[in-house]
Structures are given as structure tokens and as C-alpha cells.
Scaffold this active site. Structure first.
Site, mmCIF file in Angstrom:
data_model
loop_
_atom_site.group_PDB
_atom_site.id
_atom_site.type_symbol
_atom_site.label_atom_id
_atom_site.label_comp_id
_atom_site.label_asym_id
_atom_site.label_seq_id
_atom_site.Cartn_x
_atom_site.Cartn_y
_atom_site.Cartn_z
ATOM 1 N N ARG A 111 -5.144 -1.828 -15.435
ATOM 2 C CA ARG A 111 -5.905 -2.095 -14.209
ATOM 3 C C ARG A 111 -7.350 -1.657 -14.404
ATOM 4 N NH1 ARG A 111 -2.575 -2.161 -9.807
ATOM 5 N NH2 ARG A 111 -4.316 -3.260 -8.852
ATOM 6 N N PRO A 141 -3.149 -5.486 -1.044
ATOM 7 C CA PRO A 141 -3.163 -4.628 0.155
ATOM 8 C C PRO A 141 -2.663 -3.219 -0.151
ATOM 9 C CG PRO A 141 -2.153 -6.746 0.636
ATOM 10 C CD PRO A 141 -2.322 -6.675 -0.850
ATOM 11 N N GLU A 142 -3.510 -2.237 0.120
ATOM 12 C CA GLU A 142 -3.143 -0.828 -0.042
ATOM 13 C C GLU A 142 -2.986 -0.224 1.352
ATOM 14 O OE1 GLU A 142 -5.688 1.238 -2.816
ATOM 15 O OE2 GLU A 142 -6.160 -0.602 -3.888
ATOM 16 N N LYS A 192 2.716 1.220 0.872
ATOM 17 C CA LYS A 192 1.993 -0.050 0.975
ATOM 18 C C LYS A 192 2.899 -1.132 1.561
ATOM 19 C CE LYS A 192 0.568 0.628 -3.415
ATOM 20 N NZ LYS A 192 -0.085 0.372 -4.726
#
Ligand SMILES: [Zn+2]
Length: 289
Positions: free
Chosen positions: A279, A2-3, A73
Site C-alpha cells: 500500500r 471507506p475507513e 470499517k
């Protein structure tokens, strides 16, 4: 993970649903998500974890929810008297609001349940327990807030200031966008998407970005964040909102998750690397410079 759009979706739903609700009971089921507010958010073990768990119960029971909002976040649950439970869902964390009593809806991955006086239950559930939960007073909340960068959707973040953030660093543009001390709320998905939209290669050094490119990048970042909020965020794997539903933005992604596929803008090939912080970074070799 979740951003900004996903945590904003959770916070908005909970703010509308919880304001004024009074906490009847609090139970901490998993202590490994607890973080020490006084020591840079370090994990707590043993007696210290037991103490914070006890403090969550005594501080929040009988308290009234005054607001729920997002910062970076994280989701901040504000209670009267002034106490703030801060939840950072990270990978698999979810804040779920259900009608039933806590005992009837217990799940093996529940970390915290808050029973409300109207019979509803708010649960922090985290499958992999990489998310965090802490309890702050007003002063601690202010210190935590100060350590974070500006919010990208805040109009006070001007293009000039944003340009300064990028151009003042030798790091890759995407790494700067994701550095919460420089800019809050942006993670891997939206950093990739904003760079694609702005035609800026995510691996470029911040210092090499022109003022014009920085202005475009900020506008495109705001665009993708706002569009995702409107569709209640991106569910790539795990994200669910406060009612257990998925977000609707995943089909709109143009870069993230599309490595090896053709670019929808120019037909070039989207390349993927894991060279930045391990990432996934995806960009178009044809139209991102
Ligand atoms: Zn392209």
C-alpha cells in the site's frame, strides 16, 4: 477505501433515516459478496451461497430496523427480531438509500436491495465486488466484535493501552495502526495522516516509539478522524455516502496522495514507498522521525 470516518458517515445517516422502518422485500442479486458468518468470513459458493441468500430474504423480510451503527470499517444494520446484516464496503462498496422502488432503480452492480414499507429502497452496490455482506445472530455478532481491536475514538482506549499496542510489536507503526485485531477502523489514508501529524515516520518499528510519541500519535489520530467525520469523510476515488454524495476531507490530506510533493509543514520532500503491504506509504523526510 471507506475507513472509519466514511463508514461512520454512512452509519449515522442510515441510523437517522432507517430506525423503525419495516422491511417489505429483500433481493440478493450478486452472491459473490456473501460471506459465511460461521467460518471466519470465508467466501461462499454454490449451494452455500444460495442458502445464505435465501436466509437473508427469510430472516429480514418483515423485520424492523432498530439501529444502524459502525464497528471498525463495517456497517451493522440491526433488525428486530435480533438479526444483523454486516456490510464491509472495502474498496467500491456503497450503501445507498433512494426514494424509488427497487425495480425502478436497479443497477448492474447492485448486490442486495431491501425494499421498505414506506416505499424507499436500501441498496448495497459494489462495482468491483471486493466488499462483503453477511448475516449474523446475536452470538455471532458478539464473536465478530470480540475479534476486533478497540475503537480509536473510544475514551476507554487510554494512551497507556495504545502505547502498549504499539510498543508490543516489531512491525512498522503504520502496519500496527491498520491491523484491525489491534486497532479497529484505521486504514491506509488515516494511518498515513496520523503519522504525518504526529511527526512519526510510518516505517518505524512499533517497539521504538516512546510513550510520549504514542500519546501524541493517539491524539493526532483522534484529531484527523474527528475532523474527517465532520466533513463527511474522504472521497479519493470511490467513496459516496448513503445519498450518493462525496466526502469533503480530501483537500485536507497532508500526506496521503502527496508523494513527491513538498511538505506543507517544513517544505521537505514527501517520499512514497509501497514496501508496507503493497500500500502507498507517504512521509516527510524533513520532519517525521
Ligand atoms: Zn515536513
Amino acid at each position: 477505501m471507506p475507513e472509519l470516518p466514511e463508514t461512520e458517515t454512512i452509519a449515522r445517516d442510515l441510523d437517522g433515516a432507517l430506525q423503525g422502518a419495516v422491511v417489505r422485500s429483500v433481493a440478493v442479486h450478486r452472491q459473490d459478496v456473501l460471506r459465511d458468518p460461521a467460518r471466519g468470513g470465508r467466501a461462499l459458493t454454490g449451494a452455500a451461497a444460495v442458502r445464505l441468500a435465501a436466509r437473508l430474504v427469510t430472516s429480514l423480510t418483515g423485520g424492523r430496523v432498530t439501529a444502524v451503527y459502525r464497528r471498525a470499517k463495517s456497517i451493522v444494520l440491526a433488525f428486530d427480531p435480533a438479526r444483523y446484516a454486516v456490510v464491509t464496503p472495502r474498496f467500491t462498496g456503497a450503501l445507498l438509500l433512494t426514494r424509488g422502488e427497487a425495480s425502478a432503480v436497479r443497477h448492474p452492480h447492485d448486490c442486495l436491495t431491501i425494499g421498505l414499507d414506506d416505499g424507499r429502497t436500501l441498496t448495497y452496490r459494489d462495482l468491483r465486488r471486493l466488499g462483503t455482506l453477511t448475516l449474523l445472530d446475536h452470538e455471532q455478532l458478539a464473536r465478530w466484535d470480540e475479534a476486533l481491536g478497540p475503537e480509536p475514538l473510544d475514551p476507554e482506549l487510554t494512551a497507556e493501552r495504545f502505547s502498549g499496542i504499539l510498543r508490543g510489536s516489531e512491525r512498522a507503526v503504520k502496519s500496527i495502526l491498520m491491523d484491525q485485531r489491534r486497532l479497529a477502523g484505521v486504514g491506509n489514508i488515516y494511518a498515513n495522516e496520523a503519522c504525518w501529524r504526529a511527526r512519526v515516520r510510518p516505517t518505524r518499528r512499533g517497539r521504538s516509539v516512546t510513550h510520549v510519541e504514542a500519546r501524541t500519535l493517539l491524539a493526532e489520530l483522534r484529531g484527523v478522524l474527528a475532523e474527517s467525520i465532520a466533513l463527511r469523510g474522504t472521497t479519493f476515488r470511490d467513496f459516496q455516502d448513503a445519498y450518493g454524495s462525496k466526502g469533503g476531507f480530501a483537500p485536507m490530506l497532508q500526506a496521503y496522495g502527496r508523494g513527491g510533493l513538498p511538505c506543507t509543514r517544513c517544505g521537505g520532500t514527501l517520499r512514497e514507498t509501497h514496501a508496507l503491504e503493497g500500500r502507498s506509504t507517504v512521509w516527510c523526510t524533513g520532519c517525521q522521525r
